[in-house]
Scaffold this active site. Structure first.
Site, PDB file in Angstrom:
ATOM      1  N   ARG A 187       5.449  -8.408   5.289  1.00  0.00           N
ATOM      2  CA  ARG A 187       5.414  -6.852   5.407  1.00  0.00           C
ATOM      3  C   ARG A 187       4.178  -6.508   6.503  1.00  0.00           C
ATOM      4  NH1 ARG A 187       4.522  -3.212   0.161  1.00  0.00           N
ATOM      5  NH2 ARG A 187       2.274  -4.445   0.138  1.00  0.00           N
TER       6      ARG A 187
ATOM      7  N   LYS B 138       2.198  -0.246   6.380  1.00  0.00           N
ATOM      8  CA  LYS B 138       1.147  -0.188   5.814  1.00  0.00           C
ATOM      9  C   LYS B 138      -0.170  -0.070   6.648  1.00  0.00           C
ATOM     10  CE  LYS B 138      -1.221  -1.880   1.307  1.00  0.00           C
ATOM     11  NZ  LYS B 138      -1.083  -0.753   0.727  1.00  0.00           N
TER      12      LYS B 138
ATOM     13  N   GLU C  37       6.903   9.142  -2.538  1.00  0.00           N
ATOM     14  CA  GLU C  37       6.109   8.218  -3.487  1.00  0.00           C
ATOM     15  C   GLU C  37       4.827   8.802  -3.750  1.00  0.00           C
ATOM     16  OE1 GLU C  37       4.664   4.716  -1.731  1.00  0.00           O
ATOM     17  OE2 GLU C  37       5.077   5.578   0.380  1.00  0.00           O
TER      18      GLU C  37
HETATM   19  N1  PLP Z   1       2.872   2.741  -1.715  1.00  0.00           N
HETATM   20  C1  PLP Z   1       1.837   2.701  -1.236  1.00  0.00           C
HETATM   21  C2  PLP Z   1       1.516   4.089  -0.493  1.00  0.00           C
HETATM   22  C3  PLP Z   1       0.898   1.901  -1.348  1.00  0.00           C
HETATM   23  O1  PLP Z   1      -0.555   1.879  -1.021  1.00  0.00           O
HETATM   24  C4  PLP Z   1       1.086   0.604  -2.267  1.00  0.00           C
HETATM   25  C5  PLP Z   1       0.281  -0.347  -2.414  1.00  0.00           C
HETATM   26  O2  PLP Z   1       0.336  -1.398  -1.726  1.00  0.00           O
HETATM   27  C6  PLP Z   1       2.394   0.594  -2.654  1.00  0.00           C
HETATM   28  C7  PLP Z   1       3.303   1.828  -2.626  1.00  0.00           C
HETATM   29  C8  PLP Z   1       2.733  -0.635  -3.540  1.00  0.00           C
HETATM   30  O3  PLP Z   1       3.088  -1.525  -2.778  1.00  0.00           O
HETATM   31  P1  PLP Z   1       2.982  -3.098  -3.665  1.00  0.00           P
HETATM   32  O4  PLP Z   1       3.796  -3.023  -4.800  1.00  0.00           O
HETATM   33  O5  PLP Z   1       3.591  -4.084  -2.436  1.00  0.00           O
HETATM   34  O6  PLP Z   1       1.513  -3.210  -3.738  1.00  0.00           O
HETATM   35  C1  COI Z   2      -2.667  -1.492  -3.250  1.00  0.00           C
HETATM   36  O1  COI Z   2      -1.882  -1.110  -4.579  1.00  0.00           O
HETATM   37  O2  COI Z   2      -2.734  -2.686  -2.802  1.00  0.00           O
HETATM   38  C2  COI Z   2      -2.933  -0.539  -2.281  1.00  0.00           C
HETATM   39  O3  COI Z   2      -3.044  -1.007  -1.098  1.00  0.00           O
HETATM   40  C3  COI Z   2      -3.181   0.868  -2.574  1.00  0.00           C
HETATM   41  C4  COI Z   2      -4.543   1.355  -2.099  1.00  0.00           C
HETATM   42  C5  COI Z   2      -4.648   2.709  -2.106  1.00  0.00           C
HETATM   43  C6  COI Z   2      -5.417   0.767  -3.046  1.00  0.00           C
END
Ligand code: PLP
Ligand code: COI
Length: 346
Positions: A84, A187, A223
């Protein structure tokens, strides 16, 4: 290396930065990456003309290391984070970090900061934050030519101060997180800066976090500020939004697989019209690395709180999914998918 642990109150850690001993640093210049090494300085010296500072040419990742009951240090699907990060970097014209360099950085920094990894049983983890930033002077709107990959870590507790017994609440934001066909799937820091105000406003309304609807019609769930959304309909389908303007959550992808394979639920990815469907929602949750699986019991929209049927309790399906995810991440149940990565501690 000493196998002792830091004298921290492991059961009461905030989700906040704590300075640990080491971070990993590698540079990209003249078309290639340096080998990378561990350093102790937590500061970054950056040119005042850097595109990171002016134009948010920056991307990051989030994953965590946890201690299993037998003492093993486990990561959850770290190569998914690496991939990612490559996509995020590509979207904002930054160099791709090879998966091998990403994994080297993550593993070296976790190993070197062993004393900061919360021991088993405290509902805490070592949060890992890989960071890619632009260096050098550059005032024109074009990509930088020198970049730094850094991996820092911090011991953390739960992101939402709730447990599986206490759900969270979300308030629909009047703002949109990103435009359609923009950068929502990456991200990158810029996506989060715009959300700081939305999160602050949601908290002032009594919610834990903002919930975003789509930018075109302000109708479909996108989201939350820091997590993806899962919805369980009253006819027992686990549904998640079908849009490329949200971050493709690794946690969400994993939960959808578990729900289908282990709970025999029908899983669907489709647009969810929040207002129209609110009365057919049985359970809801936010999910992500930091959020884990945080059940939601109420959503505020158009100045009205809509409470879900199981409130103030957590619905049984989200509860079961959360337990399954946490147990899998902690190595308590069999890893049928090869999702768990054991870090070599030397
Ligand atoms: N959406 C946002 C905006 C996030 O910052 C995160 C955190 O990483 C997620 C979703 C969840 O992604 P993941 O499950 O890969 O941590
Ligand atoms: C995560 O869950 O890893 C994120 O990056 C979310 C962040 C706002 C703490």
């Amino acid at each position: 290396m000493s196998k002792t642990k830091q004298p921290l109150d492991w059961g009461n850690l905030p989700f906040a930065y704590t300075k640990t001993d080491y971070r990993f640093q590698a540079f990209w210049e003249d078309g290639s990456w340096s080998e990378g090494k561990l350093i102790t300085d937590s500061n970054i010296t950056i040119h005042e003309g850097s595109t990171s500072l002016h134009y948010a040419q920056e991307c990051f990742e989030g994953l965590k290391a946890q201690t299993a009951e037998n003492g093993d240090v486990l990561l959850f699907r770290p190569e998914e984070n690496a991939k990612r990060m490559q996509k995020s970097a590509e979207r904002i014209l930054m160099p791709s970090i090879p998966i091998s360099l990403f994994m080297k950085g993550v593993c070296e920094v976790v190993n070197a900061n062993y004393s900061w990894i919360p021991p088993h049983g405290y509902n805490a983890s070592l949060y890992i934050r890989p960071l890619l930033i632009a260096h050098g002077d550059n005032l024109g709107l074009k990509s930088a030519t020198k970049f730094e990959f850094r991996v820092l870590v911090s011991p953390v507790g739960a992101y939402f101060k709730s447990t599986k017994l206490e759900p969270i609440r979300l308030a629909v934001s009047e703002f949109h997180r990103v435009a359609s066909q923009s950068t929502g799937m990456a991200k990158i820091g810029g996506n989060y800066a715009g959300g700081l105000l939305a999160t602050k406003m949601a908290k002032e309304e009594g919610a834990n976090e903002a919930l975003y609807l789509d930018a075109k019609e302000h109708k479909y769930i996108e989201e939350a500020g820091s997590a993806n959304i899962l919805v369980l309909t009253k006819d027992k389908q686990l549904v998640t939004p079908d849009t490329d303007s949200i971050l493709p959550s690794i946690t969400r992808k994993s939960i959808m697989t578990l729900a289908k394979d282990k709970l025999n639920l029908t899983t669907k990815t489709r647009a969810i019209a929040l207002m129209e469907e609110i009365n057919s929602i049985q359970e809801m949750a936010a999910c992500g690395t930091a959020a884990v699986l945080s059940p939601i019991d109420a959503v505020k929209m158009n100045n009205t709180w809509y409470t879900l049927p199981d409130s103030p309790k957590v619905g049984p399906i989200m509860s079961e999914l959360r337990t399954m995810l946490v147990d899998l991440q902690l190595g308590k149940i069999q890893d049928d998918y090869n999702w768990i990565y054991k870090v070599d501690i030397t």
